[in-house]
Design an enzyme around this catalytic site. Structure first.
Site, short mmCIF file in Angstrom:
data_model
loop_
_atom_site.label_atom_id
_atom_site.label_comp_id
_atom_site.label_asym_id
_atom_site.label_seq_id
_atom_site.Cartn_x
_atom_site.Cartn_y
_atom_site.Cartn_z
N GLY A 127 0.84 -1.20 0.00
CA GLY A 127 0.00 0.00 0.00
C GLY A 127 0.87 1.24 0.00
N GLY A 128 0.43 2.26 -0.70
CA GLY A 128 1.18 3.51 -0.72
C GLY A 128 2.63 3.28 -1.03
CD GLU A 129 5.90 7.15 0.04
OE1 GLU A 129 6.39 7.13 1.18
OE2 GLU A 129 5.85 8.17 -0.66
CD GLU A 130 2.88 0.88 4.88
OE1 GLU A 130 2.15 -0.14 4.89
OE2 GLU A 130 2.80 1.77 5.72
CG PHE A 131 7.42 -2.27 -1.51
CD1 PHE A 131 7.06 -2.66 -2.79
CD2 PHE A 131 7.74 -0.94 -1.29
CE1 PHE A 131 7.03 -1.75 -3.83
CE2 PHE A 131 7.71 -0.01 -2.32
CZ PHE A 131 7.36 -0.41 -3.59
#
Length: 86
Positions: free
Chosen positions: A3-7
């Protein structure tokens, strides 16, 4: 991409200590990237939350714990790794 800038990275058959070492290698490699931007350089950082599956009944519980550790890393100043070990 979670999500968003998350991996999200799942390391099957990897103990917590080994996963923390992998996260540290990634954190260092990312921090060594310098992107040219006009007369300046952009540096990158990464924060990590690491959890271990044996402690959880479900994948959702594991992800929730790792997410909590990620937010601890961000709250402590970013570019850090957080887990139950510290």
């Amino acid at each position: 991409r979670w999500g968003g800038e998350e991996f999200l990275i799942l390391l099957s058959e990897t103990k917590l200590e080994a996963a923390i070492i992998m996260a540290e290698r990634l954190r260092v490699a990312i921090s060594e990237i310098n992107l040219p931007s006009g007369n300046n350089h952009i540096t990158l950082t990464a924060s990590f939350g690491v959890a271990y599956m044996d402690q959880h009944a479900t994948l959702d519980a594991l992800i929730s714990e790792a997410d909590g550790y990620l937010y601890q890393s961000k709250a402590k100043g970013r570019n850090l790794i957080s887990s139950k070990l510290g």
